[in-house]
Scaffold this active site. Structure first.
Site, PDB file in Angstrom:
ATOM      1  N   TYR A  28       0.840  -1.190   0.000  1.00 53.09           N
ATOM      2  CA  TYR A  28       0.000   0.000   0.000  1.00 53.09           C
ATOM      3  C   TYR A  28       0.879   1.245   0.000  1.00 53.09           C
ATOM      4  O   TYR A  28       1.747   1.407   0.860  1.00 53.09           O
ATOM      5  CB  TYR A  28      -0.915   0.015   1.227  1.00 53.09           C
ATOM      6  CG  TYR A  28      -1.962   1.107   1.172  1.00 53.09           C
ATOM      7  CD1 TYR A  28      -3.223   0.849   0.663  1.00 53.09           C
ATOM      8  CD2 TYR A  28      -1.674   2.393   1.597  1.00 53.09           C
ATOM      9  CE1 TYR A  28      -4.185   1.846   0.595  1.00 53.09           C
ATOM     10  CE2 TYR A  28      -2.620   3.400   1.535  1.00 53.09           C
ATOM     11  CZ  TYR A  28      -3.880   3.124   1.026  1.00 53.09           C
ATOM     12  OH  TYR A  28      -4.826   4.118   0.949  1.00 53.09           O
TER      13      TYR A  28
ATOM     14  N   GLN B 201     -11.057  -0.075   1.293  1.00 57.09           N
ATOM     15  CA  GLN B 201     -11.487  -0.919   0.166  1.00 57.09           C
ATOM     16  C   GLN B 201     -10.292  -1.555  -0.538  1.00 57.09           C
ATOM     17  O   GLN B 201     -10.379  -2.692  -1.034  1.00 57.09           O
ATOM     18  CB  GLN B 201     -12.333  -0.114  -0.832  1.00 57.09           C
ATOM     19  CG  GLN B 201     -11.652   1.046  -1.529  1.00 57.09           C
ATOM     20  CD  GLN B 201     -11.786   2.355  -0.776  1.00 57.09           C
ATOM     21  OE1 GLN B 201     -11.932   2.361   0.441  1.00 57.09           O
ATOM     22  NE2 GLN B 201     -11.754   3.457  -1.509  1.00 57.09           N
TER      23      GLN B 201
ATOM     24  N   GLN C 157       9.346  15.949  10.307  1.00 64.27           N
ATOM     25  CA  GLN C 157       8.324  14.948  10.606  1.00 64.27           C
ATOM     26  C   GLN C 157       6.979  15.580  10.931  1.00 64.27           C
ATOM     27  O   GLN C 157       5.931  15.011  10.644  1.00 64.27           O
ATOM     28  CB  GLN C 157       8.781  14.054  11.757  1.00 64.27           C
ATOM     29  CG  GLN C 157      10.014  13.246  11.441  1.00 64.27           C
ATOM     30  CD  GLN C 157       9.870  12.490  10.133  1.00 64.27           C
ATOM     31  OE1 GLN C 157       9.071  11.581   9.997  1.00 64.27           O
ATOM     32  NE2 GLN C 157      10.663  12.878   9.132  1.00 64.27           N
TER      33      GLN C 157
ATOM     34  N   SER D 150       3.764   9.737  12.124  1.00 66.91           N
ATOM     35  CA  SER D 150       5.220   9.741  12.224  1.00 66.91           C
ATOM     36  C   SER D 150       5.711  10.399  13.513  1.00 66.91           C
ATOM     37  O   SER D 150       5.024  11.215  14.123  1.00 66.91           O
ATOM     38  CB  SER D 150       5.816  10.472  11.020  1.00 66.91           C
ATOM     39  OG  SER D 150       7.213  10.306  10.982  1.00 66.91           O
TER      40      SER D 150
ATOM     41  N   HIS E 298       4.321  15.875   8.180  1.00 69.84           N
ATOM     42  CA  HIS E 298       3.652  14.680   7.672  1.00 69.84           C
ATOM     43  C   HIS E 298       2.166  14.677   7.982  1.00 69.84           C
ATOM     44  O   HIS E 298       1.337  14.317   7.141  1.00 69.84           O
ATOM     45  CB  HIS E 298       4.267  13.415   8.283  1.00 69.84           C
ATOM     46  CG  HIS E 298       5.391  12.838   7.492  1.00 69.84           C
ATOM     47  ND1 HIS E 298       5.250  12.395   6.207  1.00 69.84           N
ATOM     48  CD2 HIS E 298       6.685  12.614   7.831  1.00 69.84           C
ATOM     49  CE1 HIS E 298       6.416  11.937   5.771  1.00 69.84           C
ATOM     50  NE2 HIS E 298       7.299  12.053   6.732  1.00 69.84           N
TER      51      HIS E 298
ATOM     52  N   GLU F  14       2.560 -35.500  29.344  1.00 72.05           N
ATOM     53  CA  GLU F  14       1.562 -34.466  29.057  1.00 72.05           C
ATOM     54  C   GLU F  14       0.165 -35.056  28.859  1.00 72.05           C
ATOM     55  O   GLU F  14      -0.764 -34.341  28.474  1.00 72.05           O
ATOM     56  CB  GLU F  14       1.978 -33.666  27.827  1.00 72.05           C
ATOM     57  CG  GLU F  14       3.265 -32.893  28.047  1.00 72.05           C
ATOM     58  CD  GLU F  14       3.585 -31.919  26.918  1.00 72.05           C
ATOM     59  OE1 GLU F  14       2.936 -31.989  25.844  1.00 72.05           O
ATOM     60  OE2 GLU F  14       4.477 -31.075  27.124  1.00 72.05           O
TER      61      GLU F  14
ATOM     62  N   HIS G  53      -0.093 -39.364  20.904  1.00 69.51           N
ATOM     63  CA  HIS G  53       1.250 -38.943  20.494  1.00 69.51           C
ATOM     64  C   HIS G  53       2.251 -40.078  20.750  1.00 69.51           C
ATOM     65  O   HIS G  53       3.094 -40.393  19.907  1.00 69.51           O
ATOM     66  CB  HIS G  53       1.684 -37.698  21.271  1.00 69.51           C
ATOM     67  CG  HIS G  53       1.102 -36.420  20.774  1.00 69.51           C
ATOM     68  ND1 HIS G  53      -0.236 -36.152  20.788  1.00 69.51           N
ATOM     69  CD2 HIS G  53       1.711 -35.320  20.236  1.00 69.51           C
ATOM     70  CE1 HIS G  53      -0.456 -34.951  20.305  1.00 69.51           C
ATOM     71  NE2 HIS G  53       0.717 -34.418  19.946  1.00 69.51           N
TER      72      HIS G  53
ATOM     73  N   ASP H 215      15.040   8.569   5.041  1.00 73.53           N
ATOM     74  CA  ASP H 215      13.734   8.530   4.363  1.00 73.53           C
ATOM     75  C   ASP H 215      13.868   8.254   2.873  1.00 73.53           C
ATOM     76  O   ASP H 215      13.010   7.591   2.286  1.00 73.53           O
ATOM     77  CB  ASP H 215      13.020   9.875   4.541  1.00 73.53           C
ATOM     78  CG  ASP H 215      12.098   9.886   5.744  1.00 73.53           C
ATOM     79  OD1 ASP H 215      11.947   8.836   6.390  1.00 73.53           O
ATOM     80  OD2 ASP H 215      11.533  10.950   6.040  1.00 73.53           O
TER      81      ASP H 215
ATOM     82  N   GLU I  60      10.016   6.267  16.743  1.00 75.04           N
ATOM     83  CA  GLU I  60      10.180   5.761  15.384  1.00 75.04           C
ATOM     84  C   GLU I  60      11.545   6.165  14.826  1.00 75.04           C
ATOM     85  O   GLU I  60      12.312   5.337  14.347  1.00 75.04           O
ATOM     86  CB  GLU I  60       9.062   6.314  14.508  1.00 75.04           C
ATOM     87  CG  GLU I  60       9.155   5.907  13.045  1.00 75.04           C
ATOM     88  CD  GLU I  60       8.129   6.621  12.186  1.00 75.04           C
ATOM     89  OE1 GLU I  60       7.869   6.133  11.070  1.00 75.04           O
ATOM     90  OE2 GLU I  60       7.602   7.676  12.602  1.00 75.04           O
ATOM     91  N   HIS I  61      11.845   7.453  14.861  1.00 77.43           N
ATOM     92  CA  HIS I  61      13.134   7.984  14.411  1.00 77.43           C
ATOM     93  C   HIS I  61      13.843   8.641  15.587  1.00 77.43           C
ATOM     94  O   HIS I  61      13.221   9.384  16.342  1.00 77.43           O
ATOM     95  CB  HIS I  61      12.966   9.052  13.325  1.00 77.43           C
ATOM     96  CG  HIS I  61      12.116   8.641  12.168  1.00 77.43           C
ATOM     97  ND1 HIS I  61      10.786   8.994  12.053  1.00 77.43           N
ATOM     98  CD2 HIS I  61      12.408   7.902  11.079  1.00 77.43           C
ATOM     99  CE1 HIS I  61      10.293   8.506  10.926  1.00 77.43           C
ATOM    100  NE2 HIS I  61      11.255   7.828  10.308  1.00 77.43           N
TER     101      HIS I  61
ATOM    102  N   ASN J 204      -3.714   5.864   6.310  1.00 76.45           N
ATOM    103  CA  ASN J 204      -4.445   6.616   7.321  1.00 76.45           C
ATOM    104  C   ASN J 204      -5.132   5.668   8.306  1.00 76.45           C
ATOM    105  O   ASN J 204      -4.939   4.456   8.263  1.00 76.45           O
ATOM    106  CB  ASN J 204      -5.449   7.572   6.656  1.00 76.45           C
ATOM    107  CG  ASN J 204      -6.513   6.835   5.846  1.00 76.45           C
ATOM    108  OD1 ASN J 204      -6.750   5.639   6.039  1.00 76.45           O
ATOM    109  ND2 ASN J 204      -7.160   7.550   4.944  1.00 76.45           N
TER     110      ASN J 204
END
Length: 431
Positions: free
Chosen positions: A121, A183, A251, A229, A254, A407, A412, A353, A319-320, A206
Site C-alpha cells: 500500500y 477498500q 516529521q 510519524s 507529515h 503431558e 502422540h 527517508d 520511530e526515528h 491513514n
C-alpha cells in the site's frame, strides 16, 4: 514549542491508533461489501472518497509510460540511485536455510521460502510518495517474492502520481491498481474480479487503512499497524538550533498527529530551538499541518545529564531518533529502543527517508520496544524440516513416548511407537 523539565512521564502523548467505534464500523462495512461485491464495491467507494469513478482499476502500460516520460530526467536518476542504495542495504539481510546433521544420517533443517504474493500500500492524498514504493518493493524483491502488487489512491483525475508510477517502473512493477483506503485492503485480502488475493499486506496509510489491516489480519499477514510519524532528538550544547528545528519539522509536516520531541541537556539550545521552530514554521508550504503537530504533540525536554536523556529515549521508543551530541556513536550504543537511529550532525532523518538505503517503514507509538522496521524477513517464511532414520527413531522413540505421556497425550506416544522393525527396512527417505 513547550519547554519543560524532563520527568519520568515522557511519552509520545498520543493514544494508540485504535480508532473510534464509528470508524471501526465503517471499516467493517467496507470490508464486508468488498468481500461480497468485489470490484463494484471498490469502484463505488473510490467515487465516494477519492472523488472519481473508475471503469478500470488496473493501471495500464500506457499510463506507466506516460508517467515516466513526464518526469524530470535528473529525478529519475535520483530515484534509480536511491533504489541501488536500498537494494545494497537489504541484500545484506538475506537469510540462508541450514541443515544440522545428526548421528545415523538423520538431520534437521530450516527452509527459507519467499512469500508467493504481497500487496504493498502506497499512501496518497495530500502528497505523492515514490519513496514508499522503493521501501516496500525492494525488500520483497530481495526476498524473492514472485508477485508484487501495488495499490494507491488516485487523484481526482483518475491517475496515480507520475513519481509513484515512475518508481514502480524503475523496479519493474507492472501490477498496479488505483484504489485506496479500507477498500484497497479488502481487495488485497479477499481478491476481486480484477485482483487476486495476496498473502501479506505492507505499507502505511491513514486510520482507515490501519484499522482495515488489523481487521484482515489472520486471513492475510500484515507488517504492522503504523501510526503517525515521530521524531525524537537527543542534542547537547554543541548542536545548532536551526538544524534541530528543521529536523523536528521534517516529521511534523507529515500529519497533524505527528510527534516531534527534543531532549537536550542545554537550556540555551532549548530556547533557541523553540524560537527557530516558530520562525521556520511560517515558511513551510505545509505550515497548517506542521503547526498542529507542533502545538499538540511537540515538546522540548531539558535533562540534567546525557544519561538521563538516554533513559528517557529508551522509555519513549521513538520511530526515528537523531543523536546530535559529542561522541554520538557512543551515545547510540546505549539506545535499546528506536525504530531507526541517525548519528551525528550530517545524518538528518530525511537521509534515511529517501537515499541512504535503510528502510523508512518503521514501528511507531513506542512499538520499537518490540518491533522492527520493514525488512527482508517480512517477506519470507521459515519452515522446519525433520528427517529421522530408523536408527535415530529406535534410539529416541522411548524418550519421545515418555514425554508425550507426561503431558497426557497417549495418541502422540502411540504414533511414535507404531513404527517397528518387524515391518521391514525403510524403502524411501532422504540421504
Amino acid at each position: 514549542m513547550k519547554i519543560q523539565d524532563l520527568t519520568n512521564n515522557i511519552s509520545l502523548q498520543r493514544p494508540l491508533e485504535s480508532g473510534n467505534e464509528e470508524q471501526l464500523q465503517t471499516v467493517r462495512e467496507v470490508l464486508a461489501n468488498v468481500r461480497q461485491n468485489g470490484d463494484a464495491a471498490v469502484k463505488r467507494y473510490g467515487a465516494k472518497w477519492d472523488g472519481v469513478f473508475l471503469n478500470e482499476l488496473r493501471v495500464s502500460p500506457e499510463e506507466i509510460s506516460e508517467a515516466v516520460s513526464s518526469m524530470d530526467a535528473q529525478l529519475i536518476e535520483d530515484l534509480k540511485e536511491a533504489a541501488l542504495n536500498i537494494r545494497a542495504y537489504h541484500d545484506k539481510q538475506k537469510r540462508q536455510g541450514y541443515r544440522l546433521n545428526l548421528e545415523n544420517d538423520s538431520w534437521l533443517g530450516q527452509r527459507i521460502t519467499a512469500l508467493a504474493a504481497v500487496g504493498l500500500y502506497v499512501p496518497g492524498g495530500s502528497a505523492a510518495y515514490p519513496s514508499s514504493v522503493l521501501m516496500n518493493v525492494i525488500p520483497a524483491q530481495v526476498a524473492g517474492v514472485e508477485r508484487i502488487v501495488l495499490v494507491s489512491p488516485p487523484g481526482k483525475d483518475g491517475k496515480l502520481p507520475a513519481a509513484v508510477l515512475t518508481a514502480a517502473s524503475i523496479l519493474g512493477i507492472t501490477e498496479i491498481y488505483k484504489m485506496g483506503g479500507a477498500q484497497a485492503i479488502g481487495a488485497l485480502a479477499y481478491g476481486t474480479e480484477s485482483i487476486q488475493a495476496v498473502d501479506k499486506i505492507t505499507g502505511p496509510g491513514n486510520i482507515f487503512v490501519a484499522l482495515a489491516k488489523r481487521e484482515v489480519f489472520g486471513e492475510v499477514a500484515i507488517d504492522m499497524i503504523a501510526g503517525p510519524s515521530e521524531i525524537a532528538i537527543i542534542a547537547d550544547e554543541n548542536a545548532y538550533a536551526d538544524e534541530i528545528a528543521a529536523d523536528l519539522l521534517s516529521q511534523a509536516e507529515h500529519d497533524p498527529m505527528a510527534c516531534a520531541i527534543l531532549v537536550t541537556t542545554s537550556e540555551r539550545l532549548a530556547e533557541e530551538v523553540a524560537e527557530e521552530v516558530e520562525n521556520q514554521l511560517t515558511l513551510l508550504p505545509r505550515e497548517a499541518i506542521a503547526r498542529k503537530a507542533i502545538e499538540n504533540f511537540g515538546s522540548i525536554y531539558i535533562a540534567e545529564t546525557l544519561a538521563e536523556a538516554v533513559q528517557a529515549i529508551n522509555q519513549l521508543a521513538p520511530e526515528h531518533l537523531e543523536i546530535v551530541t559529542d561522541n554520538a556513536e557512543a551515545v547510540a550504543e546505549q539506545i535499546r529502543n528506536a525504530g531507526a537511529i541517525f548519528i551525528g550532525r550530517y545524518s538528518s532523518e530525511p537521509v534515511g527517508d529517501y537515499f541512504a538505503g535503510t528502510n523508512h517503514v518503521l514501528p511507531t507509538n513506542s512499538t520499537a520496544r518490540f518491533a522492527s522496521g520493514l525488512n527482508v524477513d517480512d517477506f519470507i517464511k521459515k519452515t522446519s524440516v525433520v528427517y529421522y532414520t530408523k536408527e535415530t527413531w529406535a534410539q529416541n522413540s522411548p524418550k519421545i513416548a515418555r514425554l508425550a505421556r507426561l503431558e497426557g497425550l497417549e495418541a502422540h506416544a502411540r504414533a511414535v511407537e507404531s513404527r517397528g522393525w518387524e515391518k521391514g527396512d525403510e524403502s524411501s527417505g532422504s540421504n
